[in-house]
Motif scaffolding. Structure first.
Motif, PDB file in Angstrom:
ATOM      1  N   VAL A 121       0.839  -1.202   0.000  1.00  0.00           N
ATOM      2  CA  VAL A 121       0.000   0.000   0.000  1.00  0.00           C
ATOM      3  C   VAL A 121       0.871   1.248   0.000  1.00  0.00           C
ATOM      4  O   VAL A 121       0.593   2.215  -0.723  1.00  0.00           O
ATOM      5  CB  VAL A 121      -0.976  -0.003   1.206  1.00  0.00           C
ATOM      6  N   MET A 122       1.937   1.242   0.783  1.00  0.00           N
ATOM      7  CA  MET A 122       2.830   2.398   0.832  1.00  0.00           C
ATOM      8  C   MET A 122       3.447   2.670  -0.537  1.00  0.00           C
ATOM      9  O   MET A 122       3.501   3.825  -0.986  1.00  0.00           O
ATOM     10  CB  MET A 122       3.912   2.177   1.895  1.00  0.00           C
ATOM     11  N   TYR A 123       3.899   1.624  -1.222  1.00  0.00           N
ATOM     12  CA  TYR A 123       4.434   1.789  -2.574  1.00  0.00           C
ATOM     13  C   TYR A 123       3.365   2.352  -3.514  1.00  0.00           C
ATOM     14  O   TYR A 123       3.633   3.240  -4.318  1.00  0.00           O
ATOM     15  CB  TYR A 123       4.947   0.461  -3.140  1.00  0.00           C
ATOM     16  N   ASP A 124       2.136   1.824  -3.421  1.00  0.00           N
ATOM     17  CA  ASP A 124       1.046   2.297  -4.276  1.00  0.00           C
ATOM     18  C   ASP A 124       0.778   3.784  -4.062  1.00  0.00           C
ATOM     19  O   ASP A 124       0.570   4.529  -5.018  1.00  0.00           O
ATOM     20  CB  ASP A 124      -0.239   1.510  -4.011  1.00  0.00           C
ATOM     21  N   VAL A 125       0.756   4.210  -2.814  1.00  0.00           N
ATOM     22  CA  VAL A 125       0.490   5.616  -2.503  1.00  0.00           C
ATOM     23  C   VAL A 125       1.612   6.499  -3.054  1.00  0.00           C
ATOM     24  O   VAL A 125       1.351   7.518  -3.706  1.00  0.00           O
ATOM     25  CB  VAL A 125       0.309   5.830  -0.985  1.00  0.00           C
ATOM     26  N   VAL A 126       2.854   6.117  -2.819  1.00  0.00           N
ATOM     27  CA  VAL A 126       3.987   6.902  -3.318  1.00  0.00           C
ATOM     28  C   VAL A 126       3.933   6.997  -4.839  1.00  0.00           C
ATOM     29  O   VAL A 126       4.086   8.082  -5.410  1.00  0.00           O
ATOM     30  CB  VAL A 126       5.333   6.311  -2.832  1.00  0.00           C
ATOM     31  N   GLU A 127       3.680   5.887  -5.509  1.00  0.00           N
ATOM     32  CA  GLU A 127       3.601   5.894  -6.976  1.00  0.00           C
ATOM     33  C   GLU A 127       2.453   6.759  -7.472  1.00  0.00           C
ATOM     34  O   GLU A 127       2.607   7.502  -8.440  1.00  0.00           O
ATOM     35  CB  GLU A 127       3.441   4.472  -7.513  1.00  0.00           C
ATOM     36  N   SER A 128       1.291   6.673  -6.830  1.00  0.00           N
ATOM     37  CA  SER A 128       0.134   7.470  -7.249  1.00  0.00           C
ATOM     38  C   SER A 128       0.443   8.956  -7.180  1.00  0.00           C
ATOM     39  O   SER A 128       0.088   9.712  -8.079  1.00  0.00           O
ATOM     40  CB  SER A 128      -1.078   7.164  -6.360  1.00  0.00           C
ATOM     41  N   VAL A 129       1.092   9.370  -6.109  1.00  0.00           N
ATOM     42  CA  VAL A 129       1.407  10.788  -5.942  1.00  0.00           C
ATOM     43  C   VAL A 129       2.508  11.212  -6.908  1.00  0.00           C
ATOM     44  O   VAL A 129       2.409  12.275  -7.535  1.00  0.00           O
ATOM     45  CB  VAL A 129       1.802  11.096  -4.481  1.00  0.00           C
ATOM     46  N   GLU A 130       3.518  10.385  -7.070  1.00  0.00           N
ATOM     47  CA  GLU A 130       4.601  10.728  -7.996  1.00  0.00           C
ATOM     48  C   GLU A 130       4.117  10.785  -9.436  1.00  0.00           C
ATOM     49  O   GLU A 130       4.625  11.576 -10.231  1.00  0.00           O
ATOM     50  CB  GLU A 130       5.751   9.736  -7.863  1.00  0.00           C
ATOM     51  N   ASP A 131       3.122   9.963  -9.775  1.00  0.00           N
ATOM     52  CA  ASP A 131       2.589   9.936 -11.137  1.00  0.00           C
ATOM     53  C   ASP A 131       1.537  11.009 -11.380  1.00  0.00           C
ATOM     54  O   ASP A 131       1.060  11.162 -12.492  1.00  0.00           O
ATOM     55  CB  ASP A 131       1.964   8.569 -11.447  1.00  0.00           C
ATOM     56  N   PHE A 132       1.174  11.762 -10.335  1.00  0.00           N
ATOM     57  CA  PHE A 132       0.126  12.770 -10.453  1.00  0.00           C
ATOM     58  C   PHE A 132       0.548  13.869 -11.415  1.00  0.00           C
ATOM     59  O   PHE A 132       1.577  14.508 -11.252  1.00  0.00           O
ATOM     60  CB  PHE A 132      -0.191  13.381  -9.086  1.00  0.00           C
ATOM     61  N   ALA A 133      -0.270  14.056 -12.443  1.00  0.00           N
ATOM     62  CA  ALA A 133      -0.078  15.154 -13.394  1.00  0.00           C
ATOM     63  C   ALA A 133      -1.465  15.713 -13.685  1.00  0.00           C
ATOM     64  O   ALA A 133      -2.250  15.076 -14.390  1.00  0.00           O
ATOM     65  CB  ALA A 133       0.588  14.664 -14.673  1.00  0.00           C
ATOM     66  N   PRO A 134      -1.795  16.874 -13.112  1.00  0.00           N
ATOM     67  CA  PRO A 134      -3.148  17.413 -13.271  1.00  0.00           C
ATOM     68  C   PRO A 134      -3.581  17.465 -14.733  1.00  0.00           C
ATOM     69  O   PRO A 134      -2.835  17.886 -15.606  1.00  0.00           O
ATOM     70  CB  PRO A 134      -3.029  18.827 -12.696  1.00  0.00           C
ATOM     71  N   GLY A 135      -4.793  16.977 -14.971  1.00  0.00           N
ATOM     72  CA  GLY A 135      -5.363  17.029 -16.309  1.00  0.00           C
ATOM     73  C   GLY A 135      -4.950  15.894 -17.224  1.00  0.00           C
ATOM     74  O   GLY A 135      -5.515  15.717 -18.297  1.00  0.00           O
ATOM     75  N   GLU A 136      -3.976  15.116 -16.846  1.00  0.00           N
ATOM     76  CA  GLU A 136      -3.517  14.007 -17.687  1.00  0.00           C
ATOM     77  C   GLU A 136      -4.521  12.866 -17.606  1.00  0.00           C
ATOM     78  O   GLU A 136      -5.012  12.525 -16.533  1.00  0.00           O
ATOM     79  CB  GLU A 136      -2.143  13.543 -17.200  1.00  0.00           C
ATOM     80  N   ASP A 137      -4.856  12.286 -18.746  1.00  0.00           N
ATOM     81  CA  ASP A 137      -5.798  11.168 -18.776  1.00  0.00           C
ATOM     82  C   ASP A 137      -5.302  10.031 -17.898  1.00  0.00           C
ATOM     83  O   ASP A 137      -4.133   9.647 -17.958  1.00  0.00           O
ATOM     84  CB  ASP A 137      -5.984  10.644 -20.207  1.00  0.00           C
TER      85      ASP A 137
END
Length: 108
Positions: A68-84
């Motif tokens: 879960v910790m890896y998933d959360v870190v990846e989700s935030v690092e991959d965050f790009a507003p407006g990107e599909d």
């Protein structure tokens, strides 16, 4: 813990606590409001797991907690507003990351 070295766990612990920049109380409030969305959504379930992890010491983590910790870190690092396909701010807030803030998370 099997499958992860002490150094890797230390790095993950630090990264997780940097991206989770909301307090437990703030995350709980988001999950309790309409903004929290459906209780069965993957983002809400992940938020509940984040709350549980925040209450643990490093030596109490399970392999599932680490995932879960890896998933959360990846989700935030991959965050790009407006990107599909990118998570929106509301989804990130359900897992403890407020994109409008920067720096380490507040104290519990």
């Amino acid at each position: 813990m099997a499958g992860i070295s002490a150094l890797e766990l230390e790095t993950l612990w630090t990264e997780f606590h940097e991206v989770v920049n909301m307090t437990s109380q703030e995350i709980g409030a988001v999950l309790r409001t309409d903004a929290g969305g459906d209780a069965d959504s993957p983002w809400t379930r992940r938020g509940l797991r984040v709350l549980a992890i925040l209450q643990k010491r490093r030596d109490e983590l399970t392999e599932d907690d680490v995932r879960v910790m890896y998933d959360v870190v990846e989700s935030v690092e991959d965050f790009a507003p407006g990107e599909d396909g990118a998570p929106g701010p509301e989804q990130l807030m359900r897992t403890g990351h407020d994109p409008s803030r920067s720096g380490a998370r507040g104290s519990l």
